[in-house]
Motif scaffolding. Structure first.
Motif, PDB file in Angstrom:
ATOM      1  N   ASP A 126      -3.385  -3.574  -6.392  1.00  0.00           N
ATOM      2  CA  ASP A 126      -3.782  -3.431  -4.992  1.00  0.00           C
ATOM      3  C   ASP A 126      -2.864  -4.232  -4.083  1.00  0.00           C
ATOM      4  OD1 ASP A 126      -4.713  -5.783  -6.090  1.00  0.00           O
ATOM      5  OD2 ASP A 126      -6.517  -5.853  -4.851  1.00  0.00           O
ATOM      6  N   GLU A 127      -2.398  -5.382  -4.564  1.00  0.00           N
ATOM      7  CA  GLU A 127      -1.498  -6.201  -3.769  1.00  0.00           C
ATOM      8  C   GLU A 127      -0.131  -5.537  -3.611  1.00  0.00           C
ATOM      9  OE1 GLU A 127      -1.857  -9.551  -6.242  1.00  0.00           O
ATOM     10  OE2 GLU A 127      -3.510 -10.434  -5.130  1.00  0.00           O
ATOM     11  N   MET A 128       0.273  -4.743  -4.617  1.00  0.00           N
ATOM     12  CA  MET A 128       1.525  -4.006  -4.502  1.00  0.00           C
ATOM     13  C   MET A 128       1.467  -3.043  -3.326  1.00  0.00           C
ATOM     14  SD  MET A 128       4.196  -4.626  -6.320  1.00  0.00           S
ATOM     15  CE  MET A 128       5.076  -3.071  -6.187  1.00  0.00           C
ATOM     16  N   ASP A 129       0.322  -2.414  -3.110  1.00  0.00           N
ATOM     17  CA  ASP A 129       0.188  -1.516  -1.964  1.00  0.00           C
ATOM     18  C   ASP A 129       0.430  -2.270  -0.660  1.00  0.00           C
ATOM     19  OD1 ASP A 129      -0.406   0.594  -3.643  1.00  0.00           O
ATOM     20  OD2 ASP A 129      -2.587   0.374  -3.414  1.00  0.00           O
ATOM     21  N   ASP A 130      -0.130  -3.479  -0.580  1.00  0.00           N
ATOM     22  CA  ASP A 130       0.059  -4.291   0.619  1.00  0.00           C
ATOM     23  C   ASP A 130       1.523  -4.730   0.761  1.00  0.00           C
ATOM     24  OD1 ASP A 130      -2.650  -4.170   1.305  1.00  0.00           O
ATOM     25  OD2 ASP A 130      -3.123  -5.869   0.017  1.00  0.00           O
ATOM     26  N   LEU A 131       2.136  -5.087  -0.377  1.00  0.00           N
ATOM     27  CA  LEU A 131       3.531  -5.502  -0.343  1.00  0.00           C
ATOM     28  C   LEU A 131       4.427  -4.360   0.109  1.00  0.00           C
ATOM     29  CD1 LEU A 131       5.698  -7.617  -0.879  1.00  0.00           C
ATOM     30  CD2 LEU A 131       5.706  -6.923  -3.293  1.00  0.00           C
ATOM     31  N   VAL A 132       4.188  -3.170  -0.412  1.00  0.00           N
ATOM     32  CA  VAL A 132       4.965  -1.995  -0.002  1.00  0.00           C
ATOM     33  C   VAL A 132       4.816  -1.744   1.497  1.00  0.00           C
ATOM     34  CG1 VAL A 132       5.186   0.511  -0.234  1.00  0.00           C
ATOM     35  CG2 VAL A 132       4.923  -0.902  -2.276  1.00  0.00           C
ATOM     36  N   ALA A 133       3.574  -1.855   1.983  1.00  0.00           N
ATOM     37  CA  ALA A 133       3.334  -1.630   3.413  1.00  0.00           C
ATOM     38  C   ALA A 133       4.075  -2.651   4.266  1.00  0.00           C
ATOM     39  CB  ALA A 133       1.838  -1.675   3.701  1.00  0.00           C
ATOM     40  N   ALA A 134       4.044  -3.921   3.851  1.00  0.00           N
ATOM     41  CA  ALA A 134       4.724  -4.967   4.614  1.00  0.00           C
ATOM     42  C   ALA A 134       6.236  -4.779   4.582  1.00  0.00           C
ATOM     43  CB  ALA A 134       4.355  -6.336   4.054  1.00  0.00           C
ATOM     44  N   ALA A 135       6.766  -4.385   3.401  1.00  0.00           N
ATOM     45  CA  ALA A 135       8.206  -4.143   3.286  1.00  0.00           C
ATOM     46  C   ALA A 135       8.629  -2.969   4.166  1.00  0.00           C
ATOM     47  CB  ALA A 135       8.574  -3.889   1.835  1.00  0.00           C
ATOM     48  N   LYS A 136       7.820  -1.923   4.178  1.00  0.00           N
ATOM     49  CA  LYS A 136       8.150  -0.765   5.009  1.00  0.00           C
ATOM     50  C   LYS A 136       8.096  -1.121   6.485  1.00  0.00           C
ATOM     51  CE  LYS A 136       7.023   3.028   1.866  1.00  0.00           C
ATOM     52  NZ  LYS A 136       6.205   4.242   1.650  1.00  0.00           N
ATOM     53  N   ALA A 137       7.198  -2.024   6.855  1.00  0.00           N
ATOM     54  CA  ALA A 137       7.139  -2.468   8.240  1.00  0.00           C
ATOM     55  C   ALA A 137       8.418  -3.208   8.630  1.00  0.00           C
ATOM     56  CB  ALA A 137       5.922  -3.367   8.448  1.00  0.00           C
ATOM     57  N   GLU A 138       8.983  -3.952   7.682  1.00  0.00           N
ATOM     58  CA  GLU A 138      10.273  -4.610   7.936  1.00  0.00           C
ATOM     59  C   GLU A 138      11.399  -3.590   7.985  1.00  0.00           C
ATOM     60  OE1 GLU A 138       9.280  -8.935   5.808  1.00  0.00           O
ATOM     61  OE2 GLU A 138      10.368  -7.376   4.695  1.00  0.00           O
TER      62      GLU A 138
END
Length: 365
Positions: free
Chosen positions: A26-38
């Motif tokens: 589940d944290e990977m989903d959040d990490l992917v979202a944050a990376a895509k925001a960058e």
């Protein structure tokens, strides 16, 4: 040493989610979202013919939709650290998020306060000798130091270090880069010293410097460094390189010129490289996602396809993720492969950086 559980903090919008010990599902989903925001990752010193990085970079872009900004693909490890220092406070395109450096440069960068901690999901499968316990740097792959020989110029390839002193190799032998800053050249000098019978550490470094001084005095050592282009042109017909480089060059050259990749008969060294995230990374979440990608099965097999030995090799071999048919292109090393201890490498690197110019003075642009 007791492993500490490190906590990285991931911000998505105004939320702050704790991520202990890498990212779980589940944290990977959040990490992917944050990376895509960058939206972007900035890498440095990742040549497309080096360890499969062309395919790895493309795979990362395809998988996550991020832009990858590539800086200085031929830079040495020392140059990577210098680039971080030169861009502290700069959030623009010249500031690297991540570095890929020779193992000895991980502790150097850590000591200089240039890195931040992060542990990937597969942390336990990275050998303890190839990682910082607090996750500031960790090995990603290793190469086997070899001689890469242009067969159009050299009719009989050298089989071992001592052979390089043969008068037949006058104006033929080169290092791959500046030995004061580049990992592959530091290890070339160090391996030559070990092969001469010196004890590990500073003694082997000085024996290696003496060997290269003899090469210079005999007229065999060239002042320039051996790149793919200079090897192909015959300007540096014998150069020390990782086995993966020689095999990749041979495939790219398609027999024009023909190349040999020779593992020295008496002794050679494994060169472990390490990943790290800059303390000043403009895109820290993209950097963490890049680490997760590289240390996943997909990323590690990408290194193997690029003819480098992934750091999780033993664990992946044991679990059946690396089959025999994946290893057919790699040269046999027998029992002569040495994995230098980190403390010895640090000591040797300092000696070579300080004494190369005064002892040898050649090939140091």
């Amino acid at each position: 040493m007791i492993r500490k559980r490190m906590t990285a903090y991931l911000t998505v919008g105004v939320a702050c989610l704790a991520m202990p010990f890498g990212a779980h599902a589940d944290e990977m989903d959040d990490l992917v979202a944050a990376a895509k925001a960058e939206g972007q990752l900035t890498v440095i010193a990742l040549g497309h013919d080096w360890c499969g990085y062309a395919a790895l970079i493309q795979g990362f872009k395809d998988k996550y939709g991020l832009t990858v900004n590539e800086l200085s693909p031929t830079a040495g490890s020392g140059e990577e650290l210098a680039t971080i220092k030169a861009n502290i406070g700069n959030n623009g395109s010249q500031a690297p998020d991540v570095i890929d450096v020779g193992l000895v440069f991980g502790p150097i960068a850590q000591k200089e306060g240039l890195l931040q901690s992060y542990k990937v999901q597969t942390w336990d499968e990275i050998p303890a000798t190839a990682k910082d316990p607090e996750g500031q740097w960790y090995g990603d792959y290793y190469g086997v130091l070899s001689f890469v020989v242009n067969k159009d110029v050299i009719s009989k390839s050298p089989a071992d270090w001592a052979d390089l002193l043969d008068p037949a190799y006058r104006k033929s032998v080169s290092l791959p880069a500046d030995p004061r800053t580049a990992n592959n050249s530091i290890l070339s000098v160090y391996a030559a010293g070990l092969a001469a019978g010196a004890q590990p550490g500073a003694a082997a470094a000085r024996a290696g410097l003496e060997f290269y001084r003899q090469l210079k005095d005999s007229g065999n050592l060239l002042p320039g460094f051996g790149s793919a282009a200079s090897i192909a042109k015959g300007e540096t017909p014998i150069t020390t390189r990782w086995d993966s480089n020689g095999i990749t060059y041979a495939e790219n050259f398609k027999g024009n010129p023909p190349l040999d990749t020779i593992v020295p008969a008496s002794l050679t060294v494994a060169g472990v490289y390490a990943q790290a995230i800059s303390k000043y990374a403009p895109h820290p979440h993209a950097a963490k996602l890049w680490m997760e990608y590289l240390y996943s099965d997909e990323g590690q097999l990408g290194y193997l396809k690029g003819l480098c030995h992934p750091i999780r090799f033993d664990a992946m071999r044991k679990s059946g993720k690396i089959a025999d048919d994946m290893l057919t292109k790699l040269p046999a090393t027998g029992n002569n492969l040495v994995f230098p201890e980190l403390s010895h490498l640090v000591e040797a690197g300092e000696v070579i950086a300080k004494e190369w110019t005064s002892t040898v003075g050649a090939g140091s642009k």
